[in-house]
Structures are given as C-alpha cells and as structure tokens.
Design a protein around this motif. Structure first.
Motif, PDB file in Angstrom:
ATOM      1  N   ARG A 594       0.834  -1.205   0.000  1.00 36.99           N
ATOM      2  CA  ARG A 594       0.000   0.000   0.000  1.00 36.99           C
ATOM      3  C   ARG A 594       0.867   1.251   0.000  1.00 36.99           C
ATOM      4  NH1 ARG A 594      -3.239  -2.776   3.886  1.00 36.99           N
ATOM      5  NH2 ARG A 594      -2.400  -1.476   5.561  1.00 36.99           N
ATOM      6  N   HIS A 597       2.162   1.922  -3.418  1.00 37.77           N
ATOM      7  CA  HIS A 597       1.092   2.443  -4.281  1.00 37.77           C
ATOM      8  C   HIS A 597       0.889   3.935  -4.027  1.00 37.77           C
ATOM      9  CE1 HIS A 597      -2.729   2.576  -6.485  1.00 37.77           C
ATOM     10  NE2 HIS A 597      -3.190   3.285  -5.472  1.00 37.77           N
ATOM     11  N   ILE A 598       0.883   4.349  -2.752  1.00 40.35           N
ATOM     12  CA  ILE A 598       0.672   5.757  -2.413  1.00 40.35           C
ATOM     13  C   ILE A 598       1.808   6.609  -2.961  1.00 40.35           C
ATOM     14  CG2 ILE A 598       0.564   7.402  -0.498  1.00 40.35           C
ATOM     15  CD1 ILE A 598      -0.842   5.151   1.123  1.00 40.35           C
ATOM     16  N   ASP A 600       3.874   5.942  -5.425  1.00 38.24           N
ATOM     17  CA  ASP A 600       3.879   5.938  -6.892  1.00 38.24           C
ATOM     18  C   ASP A 600       2.781   6.806  -7.489  1.00 38.24           C
ATOM     19  OD1 ASP A 600       6.013   4.252  -6.809  1.00 38.24           O
ATOM     20  OD2 ASP A 600       4.872   2.421  -7.253  1.00 38.24           O
ATOM     21  N   ASN A 601       1.727   7.070  -6.701  1.00 37.20           N
ATOM     22  CA  ASN A 601       0.580   7.803  -7.241  1.00 37.20           C
ATOM     23  C   ASN A 601       0.369   9.167  -6.598  1.00 37.20           C
ATOM     24  OD1 ASN A 601      -1.094   5.832  -9.150  1.00 37.20           O
ATOM     25  ND2 ASN A 601      -0.262   4.618  -7.462  1.00 37.20           N
ATOM     26  N   LEU A 602       1.407   9.685  -5.923  1.00 37.73           N
ATOM     27  CA  LEU A 602       1.300  11.024  -5.333  1.00 37.73           C
ATOM     28  C   LEU A 602       1.124  12.072  -6.427  1.00 37.73           C
ATOM     29  CD1 LEU A 602       4.019  11.047  -2.522  1.00 37.73           C
ATOM     30  CD2 LEU A 602       1.564  11.302  -2.217  1.00 37.73           C
ATOM     31  N   ARG A 603       0.256  13.037  -6.172  1.00 39.02           N
ATOM     32  CA  ARG A 603       0.065  14.140  -7.117  1.00 39.02           C
ATOM     33  C   ARG A 603       0.420  15.448  -6.442  1.00 39.02           C
ATOM     34  NH1 ARG A 603      -5.544  14.757  -9.572  1.00 39.02           N
ATOM     35  NH2 ARG A 603      -6.154  14.589  -7.394  1.00 39.02           N
TER      36      ARG A 603
END
Length: 618
Positions: A594, A597-598, A600-603
């Motif tokens: 998890r 995933h967080i 890798d997908n930070l905006r």
C-alpha cells in the motif's frame, strides 16, 4: 373551519396527476445515487416495452444510449401501430398488453409506464417505424407539441428519446454502473437478445449461470454453479465463503429487488429438498448460510405490490395454474434432487459447507445469546441510536425514504439529530474509530458492543428481510480520520453483510466543504472547483468559510444538506472488484504494498489559495 364545497373538488387529467403524485407511478424520485431512483425506473419502463417485443419473437437487438441527461431506446420489433402512436404514450389504460394473445407474460400490464415517462420528461419523443411508414410525436411534460407522419426506409421498430424533467428530478445524474447492471439482467434473462449500450455489446449464453459468475468471486465458490431450467422457470445456486444469504430474483424479466412469493418459495424449497436428499434434519439457516442463488419465473398477469414492480404478490402462476409455491417446490424437488444424485462431488462439497455452517453457528451460540440479551436491554434506551418513526419494513408510503446516518462523535450526531426528519431519518453515533474487523470471524459482531448494537439497529442479523432503513448513510468528516472511519465501516459491512452493499443500501454523505456568501446570496460548495465558480458568481471579496468537520455546521444549515437536495455517493461494487481481494489490499497486513502504491501515485497540485488570490486580484 375551511370551506368545503364544489369549488374544493379538482379533476386532474392524466399528466397532471402523474406530475403531482409521481411516487404513485415510479416510486421515489431520488437523484440517481440509488439503483431504484426514478430516473432508472423511467428508463426501465421504456426498455420493458422493447423486451416484451423480443419475448414475442419480434426484434433481437435493442440500442440504448445514455449521455448526460438524454436517453434513447431503439428496438427492432413490430413498431407501435402508426395510428396509435400518440394514444399509447398519452392515454392512460391504452396499450397492447391488455390483449393476452399479443403479450402472454409481460411485465407491464397496466398501461401506465410510458405515459409516466412522457409526463415526467422535459422533452419526450416517440417514433414508430412500421411497414415503410413512420410517425414521430414530440411532447413536453406530457403536452403534445408536434405530430408528423411520412415514408421511411428504416427497419420496423420503435424509438423513444426523453430528458427527465429537472424540476422534478433535482440535481440528477445517471450512474452508468447502475444502467449496466440493469442491462446485464435483461440479457441474462433473455437468451439470444443483444443490447448495444453506449457502443458496448451485452449478451449472455448461459442465463442465470452467467449472472452469478458476474456478481460473485468465482474463486470463493465451494462447488460449481448448479444451473437448472424448466418451462417458465430457471435457477442457479452455489455456496461461497461470505456470511449471509444473497439472492437475485426475477418475474417476467423484472428484477424483484424486494423478493416476494417466488423468492420465499425458492428459499423454502431449497432447504426442504436438501434435507430430504441427505436424510438429515438440518437447520434451514445452516443450509442457506453463504448461499448465492438466482431464480427467474414467468407468470401470467403477475400481481406486484407496487407500480415499480419490485416485490411479487402473486400467489398463482396463472388463472388456471398452480400456486407459485407449489410450482417452484415441485420443480426444485425433482430437478435439484436429480442433479445432486448425478453430481456426487457437488453433493459432497455442499454437505461440507452445511456442516461447517452448523459448527460455526454452535460455536457462537453462547456469545450470541449474551450479546442479544445486552442489545435487548440497550434497546430500551440505546444512547447510540436516535430512531425515526417510519421504517423500511413498514407498509408506509414513506418507507423508501427511511435513512440511518452513521456518524462519528457527539457533535456531528447532535447537528444531524436536531435537523433531521424524525419521521424517516435516524442517527447512530459511533464512539471514536470502530474496530478493524478484517479477517475476524462473525463472533466479533457479537463480542464488540458497538457492532452488535449497529447490527440490531439495522435488524440484519438474520438477513435483509427485516431491514429497518432503506438507506444506510456513512456521515463522517472529509478528512483523514473521517476517511479511515469510512473504510472501517465498509470493511464491517463487506465482511459480514456484503448483500447490504450489493443491494445498493450503503451510501457516503457528501457535505459542503465551503460556504461562499455575500449580503444577497449564500452558495454551499462541495469542492474547490465549485468554490471558484461561486466566487466568480458573487464577485470580489465574498465571505468564505471552510467547514473542517460536520460538528462545525449548525443544525439549521445541516438541514439543507440532508433534505430533498441531499447528495449521496453510492457504494458500488464493480464486476471486477472481488471483496476478498479488496479487503486484503486496503485492510490487510500488506503495508509495504500500500505504501508503494501511495508513493507511486502522489500528485502535486497548485496551491488553490494562491490561484484564488490571483483570480480575485485579476
């Protein structure tokens, strides 16, 4: 005393009556956040006519498109008789389904469906193509605007286009997941039918077997699906790993979401047949625990308990036929018994599942008894529950509105309690964060006082038949803690009561993040984008308030957000979403996965405050 004379008597024409009392014709209105909201009933009423054409052997394809507020349904059946096009959609008790020879086992028998769609649409167009002639009629709110007839080279059939009236269906939005589920049910129940929806093709070769495979995690099945078909009846059964019972029932192609005589007979016949097959007097609850079943029957002139046809009331298959109970019991007694004799591996796996359920029931019997006694005492004065007066299980015209808000803390529950509708809205207050129940057995539902009281408040211990609220609304703050509580509650429901979610009863409450106002107008905003638009509308230097939690919203304001304009996000499980995998990923012990995933997908987003300053300054 109010004057009561001849002037007090009003006579409404068909469209006025439908628009004044839409609930009598389509159930609740809603905004599209629930699968049984009015906008889906409008679509279903039109599609049902096309399905009836297919059933009668006319037209094997239906084209459906839903784009924003525009809905179009085109079939390739016989087409409405040219001379009757206007009457069929604008005169109550006019239609072809009163002729039992033309429509033997139709869903729509009362001649109201398309009239309701017409009356409740801002724009409504019906076009019939029949024997190289076409007739097009357009309406607005049931009033005929144009009527034209001419030659055509198009294939026979009927096309209906409508826009639901925004003055009746406020802030509505079609959720394509609900429409897709509706269409899947149509093709599962009508072998050979192809439905083209927004460019995607829907068809089924194996009927209810395909339905179960689409709606459940096939990896969790204890044995292959038992699929049985007879004249006017089809069923599919398996057992999974989940708690509770899960059923999909249909009459003449209509999804009876609230069951009825056929579903009750189905449950009864399965228990009776299995007892006789194994020659053991098992508890019915042990036989049906973790069952997943689907049944579809065809009935002549079915009697439903409401215009929306969600519960069958018919006692007989037809005027001269057996009772629904006898018909279903006789079929299952022979067909299921034969199947189990021929498929010994399935029979062995089924027996193991029943014995496992029996052991689990006995294992928690003691703690269950104690927990229920505590819950019974607490129900006299349950500090966590502020109940309402009408419940979903009541025979009351407002039972569809019944809602239970699950809140965090006393401040939020206090605001909702003071502003709610005491007739149909209840409040259940959590104390802090609930337990993460992932991976635990159902014993925890009884050992954990909060879970047990919630279970009793909903009345779902033995299934959904006695469910007390149609809408279970998770009302938490829009911050990290609030999101975590949502996850914990969803874990509880998905782990132990997945049918509650799958049946479309669970929602997330949207509450405004901002209040933007000047001396003349107040606008509540649910996102930063709405806040920016509100500032544009109100001009320079409006007062902006950021609501940090539900407890900060005054009761007088809160009433605006849980009334007729309440915004709800439905909790929807897509066909690709397996419950076991979902819970393992979000609530299991795979923290590194998890975390990756967080990361890798930070905006990274622009600072909206800076954007606003620049915008206002400009």
């Amino acid at each position: 005393m109010t004057t009561y004379n001849e002037d007090s008597i009003r006579s409404l024409d068909w469209k006025e009556h439908i628009r004044l009392r839409p609930g009598m014709y389509i159930g609740k209105l809603g905004d599209g956040s629930a699968y049984d909201d009015g906008i889906y009933v409008l679509l279903k009423e039109v599609v049902d006519n096309s399905i009836d054409e297919f059933v009668m052997g006319a037209g094997r394809t239906i084209d459906i498109s839903v784009n924003d507020n525009k809905v179009t349904v085109r079939d390739y059946g016989r087409g409405i008789p040219i001379g009757s096009v206007v009457d069929v959609v604008s005169k109550i008790n006019t239609g072809g389904k009163y002729d039992s020879k033309a429509f033997q086992k139709s869903v729509g028998l009362n001649g109201v469906g398309t009239k309701a769609v017409n009356a409740l649409s801002d724009q409504f167009t019906v076009q019939s193509y029949r024997q190289n002639r076409t007739r097009i009629a357009t309406f607005s709110k049931g009033e005929l605007l144009t009527d034209e007839e001419k030659d055509t080279t198009q294939r026979n059939g009927t096309s209906v286009t409508f826009y639901p009236d925004e003055s009746i269906f406020r802030n509505y939005k079609y959720r394509l997941e609900f429409v897709e589920n509706m269409i899947w049910n149509y093709v599962f129940l009508n072998s050979g039918l192809t439905v083209n929806f927004n460019g995607q093709k829907f068809l089924s070769e194996n009927g209810l077997k395909d339905l179960l495979e689409r709606n459940i995690d096939t990896d969790s099945m204890r044995y292959p699906i038992i699929h049985l078909k007879g004249e006017d009846i089809e069923l599919a059964i398996t057992h999974g790993q989940q708690y509770g019972e899960e059923y999909y029932s249909f009459v003449n192609g209509q999804h009876t979401t609230q069951g009825g005589t056929h579903q009750a007979s189905f449950r009864e016949a399965i228990a009776k047949t299995i007892r006789e097959f194994y020659k053991k007097d098992f508890e019915a609850a042990d036989i049906r625990a973790s069952i997943i079943g689907a049944i579809a029957i065809k009935v002549q002139e079915p009697v439903f308990e409401s215009q929306t046809k969600t519960k069958l009331g018919s006692q007989a298959i037809g005027p001269d036929g057996p009772t629904v109970r006898t018909f279903i019991n006789d079929f299952i007694k022979k067909a299921l018994d034969d199947y189990l004799h021929k498929n010994t591996d399935t029979a062995d796996a089924l027996l193991k599942r029943i014995l496992q359920s029996e052991r689990e029931r006995k294992d928690i019997a003691g703690i269950k008894k104690l927990a229920n006694e505590r819950a019974k005492k607490a129900s006299v004065h349950n500090r966590k529950l502020r109940d309402c007066k009408v419940h979903f299980s009541d025979k009351n015209e407002r039972n569809q509105e019944t809602t239970l808000f699950i809140t965090e803390g006393d401040s939020a529950s206090g605001s909702i309690t003071k502003s709610r509708d005491v007739q149909t809205q209840g409040v259940f207050s959590l104390k802090g964060k609930p337990l993460n129940s992932y991976g635990m057995s159902k014993k925890i539902v009884y050992e954990n006082e909060e879970f047990n009281l919630l279970q009793h408040a909903l009345n779902i211990e033995d299934g959904l038949d006695g469910l007390r609220y149609n809408n279970i609304v998770i009302a938490t703050d829009a911050d990290v803690d609030g999101m975590h509580i949502r996850l914990l509650l969803l874990t509880f429901f998905l782990q132990f009561f997945p049918d509650l979610v799958k049946s479309g009863h669970v929602f997330i409450l949207q509450t405004p993040l901002f209040r933007v106002r000047n001396k003349k107008e107040t606008i509540y905003c649910y996102s930063d984008e709405e806040r920016i638009r509100a500032i544009d509308k109100l001009g320079a230097k409006p007062e902006i308030t950021r609501f940090k939690g539900l407890g900060e919203i005054s009761p007088s304001e809160f009433g605006l957000f849980i009334g007729k304009d309440m915004r709800l996000d439905p909790v929807i499980l897509s066909k690709d979403m397996k419950i076991a995998q979902l819970l393992e990923y979000y609530m299991g012990k795979n923290t590194p996965i998890r975390q990756k995933h967080i990361v890798d997908n930070l905006r990274v987003e622009l600072d909206l405050e800076e954007v606003l300053k620049n915008k206002v300054g400009a």
